[in-house]
Motif scaffolding. Structure first.
Motif, mmCIF file in Angstrom:
data_model
loop_
_atom_site.group_PDB
_atom_site.id
_atom_site.type_symbol
_atom_site.label_atom_id
_atom_site.label_comp_id
_atom_site.label_asym_id
_atom_site.label_seq_id
_atom_site.Cartn_x
_atom_site.Cartn_y
_atom_site.Cartn_z
ATOM 1 N N ASP A 38 -64.122 -1.655 -33.822
ATOM 2 C CA ASP A 38 -63.483 -2.565 -34.771
ATOM 3 C C ASP A 38 -62.330 -3.395 -33.902
ATOM 4 N N ILE A 39 -61.832 -2.635 -33.012
ATOM 5 C CA ILE A 39 -60.839 -3.544 -32.312
ATOM 6 C C ILE A 39 -61.422 -4.450 -31.491
ATOM 7 N N ASP A 40 -62.468 -4.014 -30.834
ATOM 8 C CA ASP A 40 -63.366 -5.255 -29.920
ATOM 9 C C ASP A 40 -63.457 -6.493 -30.815
ATOM 10 N N SER A 41 -63.726 -6.371 -32.115
ATOM 11 C CA SER A 41 -64.061 -7.292 -32.881
ATOM 12 C C SER A 41 -62.766 -8.397 -33.425
ATOM 13 N N ILE A 42 -61.680 -7.799 -33.014
ATOM 14 C CA ILE A 42 -60.532 -8.774 -33.356
ATOM 15 C C ILE A 42 -60.439 -9.660 -32.314
ATOM 16 N N THR A 43 -60.204 -10.981 -32.756
ATOM 17 C CA THR A 43 -59.831 -12.037 -31.841
ATOM 18 C C THR A 43 -58.246 -12.254 -31.420
ATOM 19 N N ASN A 44 -58.011 -12.402 -30.255
ATOM 20 C CA ASN A 44 -56.685 -12.652 -30.072
ATOM 21 C C ASN A 44 -56.320 -14.062 -29.184
ATOM 22 N N PHE A 45 -55.594 -14.776 -30.092
ATOM 23 C CA PHE A 45 -55.309 -16.077 -29.615
ATOM 24 C C PHE A 45 -53.741 -15.998 -29.232
ATOM 25 N N GLU A 46 -53.521 -15.986 -27.827
ATOM 26 C CA GLU A 46 -52.304 -15.797 -27.358
ATOM 27 C C GLU A 46 -51.346 -17.099 -27.336
ATOM 28 N N ILE A 47 -49.940 -17.016 -27.820
ATOM 29 C CA ILE A 47 -49.438 -17.977 -28.060
ATOM 30 C C ILE A 47 -47.909 -17.840 -27.491
ATOM 31 N N LYS A 48 -47.401 -18.893 -26.656
ATOM 32 C CA LYS A 48 -46.227 -18.727 -26.048
ATOM 33 C C LYS A 48 -45.147 -20.040 -26.462
ATOM 34 N N GLN A 49 -44.374 -19.961 -27.172
ATOM 35 C CA GLN A 49 -43.705 -20.979 -27.537
ATOM 36 C C GLN A 49 -41.945 -20.688 -27.400
ATOM 37 N N THR A 50 -41.318 -21.666 -27.277
ATOM 38 C CA THR A 50 -39.729 -21.583 -26.959
ATOM 39 C C THR A 50 -38.969 -22.347 -28.131
ATOM 40 N N VAL A 51 -38.354 -21.697 -28.731
ATOM 41 C CA VAL A 51 -37.309 -22.226 -29.854
ATOM 42 C C VAL A 51 -36.293 -22.747 -29.115
ATOM 43 N N LYS A 52 -36.073 -24.075 -29.032
ATOM 44 C CA LYS A 52 -34.864 -24.727 -28.299
ATOM 45 C C LYS A 52 -34.136 -25.549 -29.290
ATOM 46 N N SER A 53 -32.658 -25.193 -29.240
ATOM 47 C CA SER A 53 -31.637 -25.672 -29.927
ATOM 48 C C SER A 53 -30.523 -26.110 -29.094
ATOM 49 N N LEU A 54 -29.847 -27.044 -29.981
ATOM 50 C CA LEU A 54 -28.859 -27.768 -29.112
ATOM 51 C C LEU A 54 -28.007 -28.218 -30.276
ATOM 52 N N GLU A 55 -26.698 -27.957 -30.130
ATOM 53 C CA GLU A 55 -25.787 -28.926 -31.057
ATOM 54 C C GLU A 55 -24.497 -29.552 -30.302
ATOM 55 N N ARG A 56 -24.231 -30.803 -30.913
ATOM 56 C CA ARG A 56 -23.120 -31.690 -30.073
ATOM 57 C C ARG A 56 -22.202 -32.178 -31.303
ATOM 58 N N ASN A 57 -20.988 -31.922 -31.165
ATOM 59 C CA ASN A 57 -19.888 -32.539 -32.137
ATOM 60 C C ASN A 57 -19.047 -33.629 -31.419
ATOM 61 N N TYR A 58 -18.676 -34.544 -32.185
ATOM 62 C CA TYR A 58 -17.758 -35.559 -31.840
ATOM 63 C C TYR A 58 -16.628 -36.077 -32.647
ATOM 64 N N LEU A 59 -15.686 -36.550 -31.946
ATOM 65 C CA LEU A 59 -14.822 -37.054 -32.884
ATOM 66 C C LEU A 59 -14.932 -39.090 -32.469
ATOM 67 N N ILE A 76 -36.267 -26.843 -32.294
ATOM 68 C CA ILE A 76 -37.668 -27.384 -31.834
ATOM 69 C C ILE A 76 -38.597 -26.197 -31.445
ATOM 70 N N GLU A 77 -39.651 -26.027 -31.968
ATOM 71 C CA GLU A 77 -40.483 -24.900 -31.746
ATOM 72 C C GLU A 77 -41.381 -25.481 -30.665
ATOM 73 N N TRP A 78 -41.118 -25.475 -29.482
ATOM 74 C CA TRP A 78 -41.975 -26.049 -28.294
ATOM 75 C C TRP A 78 -42.863 -25.236 -27.631
ATOM 76 N N PRO A 79 -44.245 -25.865 -27.925
ATOM 77 C CA PRO A 79 -45.396 -25.014 -27.301
ATOM 78 C C PRO A 79 -45.722 -24.959 -26.000
ATOM 79 N N GLU A 80 -45.581 -23.608 -25.284
ATOM 80 C CA GLU A 80 -45.862 -23.612 -23.880
ATOM 81 C C GLU A 80 -47.389 -23.239 -23.369
ATOM 82 N N GLU A 81 -47.848 -22.242 -24.470
ATOM 83 C CA GLU A 81 -49.347 -21.912 -24.185
ATOM 84 C C GLU A 81 -49.738 -21.393 -25.387
ATOM 85 N N MET A 82 -51.050 -21.942 -25.542
ATOM 86 C CA MET A 82 -51.816 -21.307 -26.624
ATOM 87 C C MET A 82 -53.345 -21.362 -26.624
ATOM 88 N N GLY A 83 -53.738 -20.208 -26.492
ATOM 89 C CA GLY A 83 -54.948 -19.926 -26.439
ATOM 90 C C GLY A 83 -55.834 -20.407 -24.983
#
Length: 288
Positions: A33-54, A76-83
């Motif tokens: 059963d385990i061998d029948s499972i397909t693994n699609f490996e994903i690596k993504q980085t959530v990048k965030s930035l905030e800047r405030n101004y007068l 931003i959900e930035w894709p690094e590796e996908m399958g």
């Protein structure tokens, strides 16, 4: 040896043997059963930035003493590796869709965008740590969010949402979409998704499903509901989800601002004759 004792020991041995065999069969079954499972490996980085101004000098522009600030928030959900696929085309497409003037990398693009906030064409910007809580202050803003809305082992869809406010009665929120085919390494556009000369049938399906959404049966009734029925067109801003193609319309495109964004969901089988075979396969051969 006592006969009853011998029989008891033999029975116990048989029970242990049978139990061990069942456990071994169960282990083999679980392994299969385990061998029948397909693994699609994903690596993504959530990048965030905030800047405030007068916004310096804004009091002369507005002819009062109201303080004006501007804030930029990016996530931003930035894709690094996908399958194991090559994601260069996807990454380049995301950069071009998210930023007006993208740089060579996602980090450089985020920093450049944050350095040019709303109002920077009018005022001198002074970066500050945070915007103080002031009832009389006006705050310009730009929020930029890129996130996955559909995923399958064959394709992925991103929503790029930008919400801005730079004075006036209300802000503006718009969304754009990217659909990426892993197997071909291409972004799905209208031209490579739909067959040539299929516009009339696609437009008819959009209008029919728009009427279904508003529970009406005529264009006149759509007009009565506030839809600009004479302005309905085929949006090339679409995404794939489940077994549907979703056509997106931002505010003002086919309805007043008060109606907000409109998504028209069209089941693929209604326009199957209009779709290229590769797209049909993406929509029918997927795992969710």
């Amino acid at each position: 040896m006592n006969t009853k004792l011998f029989i008891g020991i033999a029975t116990a041995i048989m029970a242990l043997t049978i139990g061990a065999c069942k456990n071994a069969d169960r282990d083999r079954s679980t392994s299969a059963d385990i061998d029948s499972i397909t693994n699609f490996e994903i690596k993504q980085t959530v990048k965030s930035l905030e800047r405030n101004y007068l916004c310096e000098g804004a009091e002369t522009y507005y002819d009062d003493s109201t303080e004006v600030y501007s804030t930029v928030r990016i996530a931003i959900e930035w894709p690094e590796e996908m399958g194991g696929y090559n994601l260069k085309t996807l990454q380049d497409s995301l950069l071009a869709s998210i930023f007006d003037k993208p740089k060579a990398t996602i980090d450089a693009s985020m920093l450049a965008s944050a350095a040019s906030p709303e109002g920077s064409d009018l005022f001198k910007m002074k970066q500050i740590d945070s915007i103080p809580a002031m009832e009389a202050a006006m705050v310009y803003s730009r929020d930029m969010i890129a996130s996955i809305i559909t995923f399958s082992p064959n394709f992925i869809s991103y929503q790029i949402m930008t919400a801005t406010y730079n004075g006036g009665a209300h802000g503006m929120t718009e969304s754009h979409y990217i659909n990426y085919d892993f197997t071909t390494g291409k972004v799905l556009t209208y031209d490579n998704t739909f067959k040539a000369d299929s516009e009339a049938q696609v437009l008819r399906a959009i209008k029919d499903n728009l009427m279904t959404r508003y529970n009406v049966s005529s264009m006149k009734e759509l007009d009565d509901r506030g839809i600009f029925s004479d302005q309905i067109y085929i949006s090339k801003n679409f995404y794939l989800q489940g077994y549907e193609i979703v056509f997106h319309y931002n505010p003002y495109e086919i309805a007043p601002y008060s109606e907000g964004s409109i998504n028209v969901r069209v089941p693929y089988f209604q326009i199957e004759d209009c779709l290229n075979p590769e797209v049909i396969q993406l929509l029918t051969d997927n795992d969710f």
